[in-house]
Write a protein that holds these residues in place. Structure first.
Motif, PDB file in Angstrom:
ATOM      1  N   ASP A  82      20.183 -42.194  75.487  1.00  8.72           N
ATOM      2  CA  ASP A  82      21.424 -41.728  74.865  1.00  8.72           C
ATOM      3  C   ASP A  82      21.249 -40.329  74.288  1.00  8.72           C
ATOM      4  O   ASP A  82      22.107 -39.452  74.474  1.00  8.72           O
ATOM      5  CB  ASP A  82      21.849 -42.692  73.752  1.00  8.72           C
ATOM      6  CG  ASP A  82      22.291 -44.051  74.272  1.00  8.72           C
ATOM      7  OD1 ASP A  82      23.007 -44.085  75.283  1.00  8.72           O
ATOM      8  OD2 ASP A  82      21.917 -45.066  73.663  1.00  8.72           O
ATOM      9  N   GLU A  83      20.133 -40.113  73.603  1.00  9.09           N
ATOM     10  CA  GLU A  83      19.905 -38.833  72.937  1.00  9.09           C
ATOM     11  C   GLU A  83      19.714 -37.697  73.947  1.00  9.09           C
ATOM     12  O   GLU A  83      20.232 -36.588  73.750  1.00  9.09           O
ATOM     13  CB  GLU A  83      18.669 -38.931  72.033  1.00  9.09           C
ATOM     14  CG  GLU A  83      18.776 -39.913  70.886  1.00  9.09           C
ATOM     15  CD  GLU A  83      18.618 -41.367  71.318  1.00  9.09           C
ATOM     16  OE1 GLU A  83      19.012 -42.259  70.537  1.00  9.09           O
ATOM     17  OE2 GLU A  83      18.109 -41.607  72.444  1.00  9.09           O
ATOM     18  N   HIS A  84      18.994 -37.995  75.039  1.00  5.77           N
ATOM     19  CA  HIS A  84      18.726 -36.948  76.023  1.00  5.77           C
ATOM     20  C   HIS A  84      19.997 -36.573  76.784  1.00  5.77           C
ATOM     21  O   HIS A  84      20.220 -35.398  77.090  1.00  5.77           O
ATOM     22  CB  HIS A  84      17.632 -37.421  76.977  1.00  5.77           C
ATOM     23  CG  HIS A  84      16.765 -36.311  77.468  1.00  5.77           C
ATOM     24  ND1 HIS A  84      15.927 -36.439  78.540  1.00  5.77           N
ATOM     25  CD2 HIS A  84      16.595 -35.032  77.040  1.00  5.77           C
ATOM     26  CE1 HIS A  84      15.287 -35.307  78.760  1.00  5.77           C
ATOM     27  NE2 HIS A  84      15.674 -34.439  77.869  1.00  5.77           N
ATOM     28  N   ILE A  85      20.804 -37.559  77.105  1.00  2.00           N
ATOM     29  CA  ILE A  85      22.083 -37.255  77.760  1.00  2.00           C
ATOM     30  C   ILE A  85      22.953 -36.401  76.850  1.00  2.00           C
ATOM     31  O   ILE A  85      23.555 -35.411  77.283  1.00  2.00           O
ATOM     32  CB  ILE A  85      22.827 -38.545  78.153  1.00  2.00           C
ATOM     33  CG1 ILE A  85      22.124 -39.247  79.314  1.00  2.00           C
ATOM     34  CG2 ILE A  85      24.273 -38.229  78.546  1.00  2.00           C
ATOM     35  CD1 ILE A  85      22.802 -40.521  79.754  1.00  2.00           C
ATOM     36  N   GLU A  86      23.021 -36.767  75.587  1.00  2.00           N
ATOM     37  CA  GLU A  86      23.849 -36.002  74.648  1.00  2.00           C
ATOM     38  C   GLU A  86      23.398 -34.547  74.577  1.00  2.00           C
ATOM     39  O   GLU A  86      24.215 -33.619  74.614  1.00  2.00           O
ATOM     40  CB  GLU A  86      23.775 -36.639  73.257  1.00  2.00           C
ATOM     41  CG  GLU A  86      24.638 -35.923  72.220  1.00  2.00           C
ATOM     42  CD  GLU A  86      24.559 -36.579  70.850  1.00  2.00           C
ATOM     43  OE1 GLU A  86      25.117 -36.020  69.900  1.00  2.00           O
ATOM     44  OE2 GLU A  86      23.914 -37.642  70.730  1.00  2.00           O
ATOM     45  N   LEU A  87      22.075 -34.339  74.493  1.00  2.00           N
ATOM     46  CA  LEU A  87      21.537 -32.980  74.441  1.00  2.00           C
ATOM     47  C   LEU A  87      21.898 -32.204  75.697  1.00  2.00           C
ATOM     48  O   LEU A  87      22.334 -31.042  75.638  1.00  2.00           O
ATOM     49  CB  LEU A  87      20.014 -33.039  74.279  1.00  2.00           C
ATOM     50  CG  LEU A  87      19.253 -31.715  74.407  1.00  2.00           C
ATOM     51  CD1 LEU A  87      19.706 -30.728  73.345  1.00  2.00           C
ATOM     52  CD2 LEU A  87      17.755 -31.965  74.321  1.00  2.00           C
ATOM     53  N   ALA A 123      27.826 -42.818  77.649  1.00  2.00           N
ATOM     54  CA  ALA A 123      28.030 -41.385  77.880  1.00  2.00           C
ATOM     55  C   ALA A 123      29.371 -41.057  78.509  1.00  2.00           C
ATOM     56  O   ALA A 123      29.829 -39.903  78.434  1.00  2.00           O
ATOM     57  CB  ALA A 123      26.914 -40.842  78.776  1.00  2.00           C
ATOM     58  N   VAL A 124      30.016 -42.029  79.136  1.00  2.00           N
ATOM     59  CA  VAL A 124      31.243 -41.764  79.898  1.00  2.00           C
ATOM     60  C   VAL A 124      32.336 -41.074  79.079  1.00  2.00           C
ATOM     61  O   VAL A 124      32.926 -40.083  79.546  1.00  2.00           O
ATOM     62  CB  VAL A 124      31.773 -43.061  80.552  1.00  2.00           C
ATOM     63  CG1 VAL A 124      33.216 -42.893  81.020  1.00  2.00           C
ATOM     64  CG2 VAL A 124      30.884 -43.444  81.732  1.00  2.00           C
ATOM     65  N   PRO A 125      32.667 -41.520  77.866  1.00  2.00           N
ATOM     66  CA  PRO A 125      33.748 -40.848  77.123  1.00  2.00           C
ATOM     67  C   PRO A 125      33.487 -39.358  76.922  1.00  2.00           C
ATOM     68  O   PRO A 125      34.411 -38.532  77.084  1.00  2.00           O
ATOM     69  CB  PRO A 125      33.781 -41.602  75.793  1.00  2.00           C
ATOM     70  CG  PRO A 125      33.250 -42.963  76.122  1.00  2.00           C
ATOM     71  CD  PRO A 125      32.183 -42.721  77.142  1.00  2.00           C
ATOM     72  N   THR A 126      32.248 -38.999  76.595  1.00  2.00           N
ATOM     73  CA  THR A 126      31.931 -37.581  76.396  1.00  2.00           C
ATOM     74  C   THR A 126      31.973 -36.819  77.708  1.00  2.00           C
ATOM     75  O   THR A 126      32.483 -35.690  77.774  1.00  2.00           O
ATOM     76  CB  THR A 126      30.545 -37.427  75.746  1.00  2.00           C
ATOM     77  OG1 THR A 126      30.491 -38.186  74.544  1.00  2.00           O
ATOM     78  CG2 THR A 126      30.257 -35.966  75.420  1.00  2.00           C
ATOM     79  N   LEU A 127      31.426 -37.413  78.781  1.00  2.00           N
ATOM     80  CA  LEU A 127      31.464 -36.766  80.094  1.00  2.00           C
ATOM     81  C   LEU A 127      32.899 -36.484  80.519  1.00  2.00           C
ATOM     82  O   LEU A 127      33.219 -35.390  81.017  1.00  2.00           O
ATOM     83  CB  LEU A 127      30.777 -37.654  81.138  1.00  2.00           C
ATOM     84  CG  LEU A 127      29.266 -37.825  81.011  1.00  2.00           C
ATOM     85  CD1 LEU A 127      28.776 -38.951  81.911  1.00  2.00           C
ATOM     86  CD2 LEU A 127      28.539 -36.524  81.357  1.00  2.00           C
ATOM     87  N   GLU A 128      33.769 -37.466  80.322  1.00  2.00           N
ATOM     88  CA  GLU A 128      35.175 -37.285  80.692  1.00  2.00           C
ATOM     89  C   GLU A 128      35.846 -36.230  79.825  1.00  2.00           C
ATOM     90  O   GLU A 128      36.656 -35.433  80.310  1.00  2.00           O
ATOM     91  CB  GLU A 128      35.906 -38.620  80.582  1.00  2.00           C
ATOM     92  CG  GLU A 128      35.450 -39.649  81.618  1.00  2.00           C
ATOM     93  CD  GLU A 128      36.120 -40.996  81.441  1.00  2.00           C
ATOM     94  OE1 GLU A 128      36.731 -41.232  80.375  1.00  2.00           O
ATOM     95  OE2 GLU A 128      36.027 -41.834  82.375  1.00  2.00           O
TER      96      GLU A 128
END
Length: 273
Positions: A82-87, A123-128
């Motif tokens: 989760d943290e790495h995707i966010e970064l 991660a989907v909501p942020t990606l979208e």
């Protein structure tokens, strides 16, 4: 489908601090220059070049140069948490990268399929929201059906597959079956030509790289398989260059392979620049 190069086009010239490092490794600005010389305007940064390790000043200069040269960037990493995707979503947004390519595993970190699904769903909501598509690369721990299962369970247009033409052989799978299974989810192609030859003692085979168009990868067929799904927007030249006896000779060979490969790919008229 836009054609580009990546840090894995020049894996020997860039090097890996944990394994090998040339005396004067290619830096990020040199890679942009190489893209210009080869006549492409897309550069993908893979997990062999972790952009989060650049200083803020260096990252700002890099982003500025990419914009000045009209080169589109794609960002990549490994270690799906989760943290790495966010970064890396933040880095993708800053670098205006529409694609974020991820390898799931890292060193001793090997999440289960259920864990991967949960992380991607988070991660989907942020990606979208930011308009970034995350492409999971088919590496050799999971089977193609497992990758497809992950895609179906996540069920988002902003999550797909970065389809590498060779990696799944490490899981004992043939290219035709892998492509048939993963083509509907493919958002990015890794064009990595290869050859297979029997070893001199006849007890086994060796798989290694070839110049694009000179190996066993039928590139027109591969593009034909993914195009009907209208999800794959970019195709990246990657290389497994068989090393020479010296680092200098290997790097020179790698550069020559890239030039010859790009010449073939551009002449094929399958891609836009």
């Amino acid at each position: 489908m836009q054609l580009g190069i990546s840090t894995y086009t020049y894996g020997w010239a860039i090097g890996d601090p944990g394994k090998h490092r040339p005396p004067e490794p290619m830096d990020e600005l040199a890679l942009l220059c190489r893209a210009e010389q080869l006549g492409v305007s897309l550069v993908q940064f893979g997990d062999n070049w972790p952009l989060d390790e650049l200083s803020v000043e260096r990252l700002i200069a890099f982003a500025r140069q990419a914009r000045l040269r009209n080169i589109q960037l794609e960002v990549g990493a490994k270690g799906l948490t989760d943290e790495h995707i966010e970064l890396y979503i933040q880095l993708s947004t800053y670098l205006q990268s529409r694609l974020l390519r991820f390898v799931i595993d890292k060193a001793t970190y090997r999440p289960s399929v259920d864990q991967v699904v949960d992380i991607l769903k988070n991660a989907v909501p942020t990606l979208e929201k930011v308009g970034v598509t995350l492409g999971i690369e088919n590496h050799d721990r999971l089977l193609a059906q497992e990758f497809a299962h992950i895609m179906e369970r996540v069920g988002s247009a902003n999550v797909g597959i970065c389809l590498d033409s060779v990696n799944s052989m490490g899981a004992g799978e043939g290219l035709a079956d892998v492509v048939k299974t993963l083509a509907p989810y493919t958002v990015n192609l890794h064009l990595k030509d290869f050859g297979i030859k029997r070893l001199p003692h006849l007890m086994g085979f060796q798989i290694d790289g070839r110049i694009a168009g000179q190996g066993m990868l039928n590139i027109p067929w591969l593009v034909e398989q993914v195009e009907p799904y209208n999800r794959c927007q970019t195709a990246i030249l990657e290389q497994w260059v068989v090393p020479e006896s010296t680092v200098a000779d290997t790097i020179a060979k790698e550069a020559a392979w890239a030039e010859a490969s790009l010449k073939y790919l551009k002449e094929s008229t399958l891609f836009c620049l």
